[in-house]
Design an enzyme around this catalytic site. Structure first.
Site, mmCIF file in Angstrom:
data_model
loop_
_atom_site.group_PDB
_atom_site.id
_atom_site.type_symbol
_atom_site.label_atom_id
_atom_site.label_comp_id
_atom_site.label_asym_id
_atom_site.label_seq_id
_atom_site.Cartn_x
_atom_site.Cartn_y
_atom_site.Cartn_z
ATOM 1 N N HIS A 1 -16.110 18.649 2.992
ATOM 2 C CA HIS A 1 -16.854 17.569 3.683
ATOM 3 C C HIS A 1 -18.034 17.178 2.779
ATOM 4 O O HIS A 1 -17.821 16.767 1.638
ATOM 5 C CB HIS A 1 -17.264 18.089 5.063
ATOM 6 C CG HIS A 1 -17.809 17.069 6.016
ATOM 7 N ND1 HIS A 1 -17.605 15.718 5.873
ATOM 8 C CD2 HIS A 1 -18.558 17.207 7.149
ATOM 9 C CE1 HIS A 1 -18.207 15.078 6.872
ATOM 10 N NE2 HIS A 1 -18.794 15.950 7.652
ATOM 11 N N SER B 1 -18.918 17.029 10.676
ATOM 12 C CA SER B 1 -20.316 17.161 11.111
ATOM 13 C C SER B 1 -20.554 16.478 12.453
ATOM 14 O O SER B 1 -21.197 17.054 13.344
ATOM 15 C CB SER B 1 -21.279 16.633 10.050
ATOM 16 O OG SER B 1 -20.851 15.400 9.556
ATOM 17 N N HIS C 1 -8.873 11.367 1.658
ATOM 18 C CA HIS C 1 -9.614 11.245 2.914
ATOM 19 C C HIS C 1 -8.670 11.498 4.086
ATOM 20 O O HIS C 1 -7.482 11.192 4.010
ATOM 21 C CB HIS C 1 -10.246 9.853 3.055
ATOM 22 C CG HIS C 1 -11.377 9.844 4.030
ATOM 23 N ND1 HIS C 1 -11.181 9.674 5.378
ATOM 24 C CD2 HIS C 1 -12.707 10.031 3.857
ATOM 25 C CE1 HIS C 1 -12.357 9.743 5.992
ATOM 26 N NE2 HIS C 1 -13.292 9.962 5.094
ATOM 27 N N ASP D 1 -18.083 10.350 -1.838
ATOM 28 C CA ASP D 1 -18.678 11.364 -2.714
ATOM 29 C C ASP D 1 -18.328 11.191 -4.188
ATOM 30 O O ASP D 1 -18.892 11.866 -5.044
ATOM 31 C CB ASP D 1 -18.243 12.764 -2.254
ATOM 32 C CG ASP D 1 -18.857 13.124 -0.920
ATOM 33 O OD1 ASP D 1 -19.976 12.666 -0.656
ATOM 34 O OD2 ASP D 1 -18.219 13.844 -0.140
ATOM 35 N N ARG E 1 -17.670 2.533 0.792
ATOM 36 C CA ARG E 1 -18.961 3.113 0.412
ATOM 37 C C ARG E 1 -18.951 3.452 -1.073
ATOM 38 O O ARG E 1 -19.963 3.334 -1.766
ATOM 39 C CB ARG E 1 -19.230 4.374 1.262
ATOM 40 C CG ARG E 1 -19.286 4.085 2.764
ATOM 41 C CD ARG E 1 -19.336 5.358 3.589
ATOM 42 N NE ARG E 1 -18.154 6.184 3.427
ATOM 43 C CZ ARG E 1 -17.986 7.398 3.955
ATOM 44 N NH1 ARG E 1 -18.957 7.929 4.681
ATOM 45 N NH2 ARG E 1 -16.876 8.078 3.777
HETATM 46 N N1 NMX Z 1 -7.091 16.767 -4.720
HETATM 47 C C1 NMX Z 1 -6.028 17.590 -4.616
HETATM 48 N N2 NMX Z 1 -5.296 17.746 -3.514
HETATM 49 C C2 NMX Z 1 -5.625 16.984 -2.471
HETATM 50 C C3 NMX Z 1 -6.685 16.088 -2.492
HETATM 51 C C4 NMX Z 1 -7.443 15.996 -3.678
HETATM 52 N N3 NMX Z 1 -8.511 15.199 -3.776
HETATM 53 N N4 NMX Z 1 -6.769 15.484 -1.294
HETATM 54 C C5 NMX Z 1 -5.801 16.015 -0.529
HETATM 55 N N5 NMX Z 1 -5.108 16.931 -1.243
HETATM 56 C C6 NMX Z 1 -4.029 17.812 -0.771
HETATM 57 C C7 NMX Z 1 -4.537 18.629 0.394
HETATM 58 O O1 NMX Z 1 -5.297 19.761 -0.051
HETATM 59 C C8 NMX Z 1 -3.257 19.004 1.085
HETATM 60 O O2 NMX Z 1 -2.658 20.059 0.373
HETATM 61 P P1 NMX Z 1 -1.858 21.245 1.141
HETATM 62 O O3 NMX Z 1 -0.727 20.578 1.794
HETATM 63 O O4 NMX Z 1 -1.493 22.174 0.051
HETATM 64 O O5 NMX Z 1 -2.831 21.833 2.113
HETATM 65 C C9 NMX Z 1 -2.406 17.743 0.879
HETATM 66 O O6 NMX Z 1 -2.986 17.045 -0.231
HETATM 67 C C10 NMX Z 1 -2.393 16.816 2.084
HETATM 68 O O7 NMX Z 1 -3.748 16.534 2.442
HETATM 69 P P2 NMX Z 1 -4.161 15.151 3.110
HETATM 70 O O8 NMX Z 1 -3.435 15.050 4.409
HETATM 71 O O9 NMX Z 1 -3.985 14.032 2.156
HETATM 72 O O10 NMX Z 1 -5.712 15.326 3.298
HETATM 73 P P3 NMX Z 1 -6.502 16.009 4.513
HETATM 74 O O11 NMX Z 1 -6.655 14.993 5.570
HETATM 75 O O12 NMX Z 1 -5.901 17.299 4.912
HETATM 76 O O13 NMX Z 1 -7.907 16.328 3.855
HETATM 77 C C11 NMX Z 1 -9.780 15.852 2.452
HETATM 78 C C12 NMX Z 1 -8.839 15.310 3.527
HETATM 79 C C13 NMX Z 1 -10.905 14.859 2.247
HETATM 80 C C14 NMX Z 1 -10.380 17.174 2.952
HETATM 81 C C15 NMX Z 1 -8.978 16.055 1.133
HETATM 82 O O14 NMX Z 1 -8.526 14.806 0.670
HETATM 83 C C16 NMX Z 1 -9.794 16.758 0.047
HETATM 84 O O15 NMX Z 1 -9.839 17.997 0.030
HETATM 85 N N6 NMX Z 1 -10.446 15.956 -0.875
HETATM 86 C C17 NMX Z 1 -11.316 16.536 -1.881
HETATM 87 C C18 NMX Z 1 -12.644 16.948 -1.243
HETATM 88 C C19 NMX Z 1 -13.472 15.747 -0.862
HETATM 89 O O16 NMX Z 1 -13.613 14.801 -1.616
HETATM 90 N N7 NMX Z 1 -14.050 15.799 0.351
HETATM 91 C C20 NMX Z 1 -14.994 14.755 0.775
HETATM 92 C C21 NMX Z 1 -14.568 14.021 2.023
HETATM 93 C C22 NMX Z 1 -15.491 12.896 2.300
HETATM 94 N N8 NMX Z 1 -16.794 13.290 2.822
HETATM 95 O O17 NMX Z 1 -17.715 12.586 2.553
HETATM 96 O O18 NMX Z 1 -16.952 14.230 3.606
HETATM 97 C C1 MLT Z 2 -17.683 11.292 6.301
HETATM 98 O O1 MLT Z 2 -18.426 10.401 5.862
HETATM 99 O O2 MLT Z 2 -17.966 11.944 7.326
HETATM 100 C C2 MLT Z 2 -16.470 11.628 5.512
HETATM 101 O O3 MLT Z 2 -15.947 10.523 4.876
HETATM 102 C C3 MLT Z 2 -15.477 12.508 6.211
HETATM 103 C C4 MLT Z 2 -14.713 11.923 7.362
HETATM 104 O O4 MLT Z 2 -14.920 10.820 7.825
HETATM 105 O O5 MLT Z 2 -13.798 12.652 7.814
#
Ligand code: NMX
Ligand code: MLT
Length: 433
Positions: free
Chosen positions: A270, A240, A316, A371, A325
């Site tokens: 996100h 964002s 993350h 979250d 948080r």
């Molecule tokens: N559950 C299952 N798989 C996961 C998760 C999870 N919570 N987190 C990461 N992975 C997987 C990810 O999908 C990726 O798989 P692939 O290689 O098949 O694409 C692999 O692990 C490596 O990912 P990372 O490098 O650890 O994470 P990345 O930096 O790409 O993504 C998030 C970060 C936050 C997008 C990821 O951890 C996620 O999808 N979490 C669940 C959604 C979530 O909670 N999002 C909220 C973020 C915070 N916010 O406030 O915005």
């Molecule tokens: C945020 O608060 O924006 C989330 O934790 C996602 C991020 O920092 O990438």
């Protein structure tokens, strides 16, 4: 005499400009980052190519706003955080009162915003409603009006700040109105002009009258203030903030830029993860007919992973620790609702999911993010329409996006335009590297 936010910024901006110009003059060619193939393909993770002063997020510390860890800011009001994000100082009592007064000056939501919201399909997502409202309010932009009249670049930050004040002065009222329109909670409630920003948002949502909140007004206000403080900013590279920054860098006014940021926040990876996370937790409670055991939760987490889905609220892109948080929400839950079964489940998930994710071996960070816990707290106070949760995140994150915009306008930050490369180029490059 207490200074206004604008006066304080006007004092600071020449020094910030000087600092940036010295950096550019003396060090412009120094390397600060390199880019690997993995980073170019993998969402630029870890590439340092963006400057943001409002806050910093390091893997082992989490959010630090202007040098202060978020855990030390949980008792502050959101308005104090906005001042801190912009100026790197906490306001005095008088400065805070002045800022609150000024925000109230901008509290009138134009009638056309309500008309547009009421005309939207009943099935519209609350995030689409919020985004539409902010975009339609572009009609009020002082930045655009002054730009069209030929304002000099040195003044860009002033109408940007004014637009920011209007967005912040109205966004909580609009967001609360969206809740009441979308979920048929009764007429839209007007701002009180007496309460602080967070408390007034809770009041306008009508949370005090929801079950089981009788007599818990102060707790609900405390919850909302905490919620708005914790989500306020997370440096400049999250989807964002970066979207808002990129759109703003084209000198699109703050309404366009914030609306772009909100579109990013609406994604399930996100900001929408908070709605998905509570959904996941409630599914487990339903499936196991009560607070699940740790074994049941582990089984459910594996089922989620094996079906190719993510466990929402965990992992993350930057953090490699439990998000501070999340810790703050957990501490709030332990104080105010230790016996709530949904909160207890969230607590139990925290004991189980990191181990499962570590064993699964894919996520680089197996720990909870912001979250993972916020939904249980909202649910406890009767806010059970979880498609609304990202709107709350948005009201708070508007502070971060807008303070970053104001500072970028003050510093004349360049239009964002990184260089993309083709796959062919990459293949040739790795042959010679
Ligand atoms: N559950 C299952 N798989 C996961 C998760 C999870 N919570 N987190 C990461 N992975 C997987 C990810 O999908 C990726 O798989 P692939 O290689 O098949 O694409 C692999 O692990 C490596 O990912 P990372 O490098 O650890 O994470 P990345 O930096 O790409 O993504 C998030 C970060 C936050 C997008 C990821 O951890 C996620 O999808 N979490 C669940 C959604 C979530 O909670 N999002 C909220 C973020 C915070 N916010 O406030 O915005
Ligand atoms: C945020 O608060 O924006 C989330 O934790 C996602 C991020 O920092 O990438």
């Amino acid at each position: 005499m207490a200074k206004t936010l604008k006066q304080r910024l006007a004092e600071q901006i020449p020094l910030l400009r000087e600092e940036r110009s010295t950096l550019m003059k003396e060090h412009r060619d120094k390397e600060i980052s390199k880019v690997t193939v993995e980073q170019a393909i993998g969402g630029m993770r870890g590439v340092r190519g963006l400057v943001c002063d409002t806050s910093v997020v390091e893997p082992d510390t989490g959010l630090v706003i202007r040098g202060i860890p978020i855990k030390d800011l949980t008792e502050k009001l959101p308005e104090e955080i906005f001042w801190l994000l912009l100026t790197s100082e906490l306001p005095t009592k008088e400065e805070l009162a002045g800022l609150q007064k000024e925000l109230r000056k901008y509290s009138k939501v134009p009638d056309y915003v309500w008309k547009v919201l009421k005309a939207m399909p009943k099935t519209s997502h609350p995030m689409a409603m919020l985004d539409t409202a902010i975009l339609v309010m572009e009609n009020e932009s002082q930045f655009r009006k002054r730009y069209d009249k030929g304002m000099p670049k040195s003044e860009y930050w002033e109408p940007t700040l004014e637009d920011a004040m209007r967005i912040l002065g109205t966004i909580h009222t609009i967001a609360a109105g969206i809740y009441r329109i979308k979920f048929k909670k009764g007429p839209v409630i007007k701002p009180s002009l007496k309460l602080d920003w967070g408390a007034d948002y809770a009041r306008m949502l009508g949370l005090e009258s929801l079950k089981p909140n009788k007599g818990k007004k102060e707790d609900i206000y405390a919850m909302m203030r905490l919620y708005l403080v914790l989500h306020s900013d997370h440096e400049g590279g999250n989807v964002s903030a970066f979207s808002c920054h990129t759109v703003g860098s084209a000198l699109s006014d703050p309404y366009y830029a914030v609306s772009a940021g909100l579109n990013g926040l609406a994604g399930p990876l996100h900001g929408l993860a908070n709605q998905e996370c509570l959904g996941w937790v409630l599914d487990t409670v339903k499936k196991f007919k009560g607070v699940p055991t740790e074994e049941e939760l582990a089984k459910y987490a594996w089922e989620t992973l094996n079906s190719g889905k993510v466990v929402p609220g965990y992992g993350h892109a930057v953090l490699r620790i439990t998000d501070p948080r999340f810790d703050a929400f957990r501490a709030f839950g332990q104080k105010y609702m230790p016996n709530d079964p949904v909160f207890q489940t969230v607590d139990r998930v925290f004991n189980v999911v990191p181990k499962v994710l570590a064993e699964h071996g894919k996520a680089k960070d197996p720990w909870p993010n912001v979250d993972a816990g916020s939904g249980a707290i909202l649910h406890h106070y009767g806010l059970k329409e979880f498609s609304y949760y990202t709107v709350l995140f948005s009201v708070s994150r508007a502070m971060g996006m807008l303070s970053q915009l104001v500072l970028n306008r003050a510093l004349g930050t360049a239009i964002t335009r990184p260089k993309s490369v083709s796959t062919e180029w990459l293949k040739n490059k790795v042959k010679t590297a």
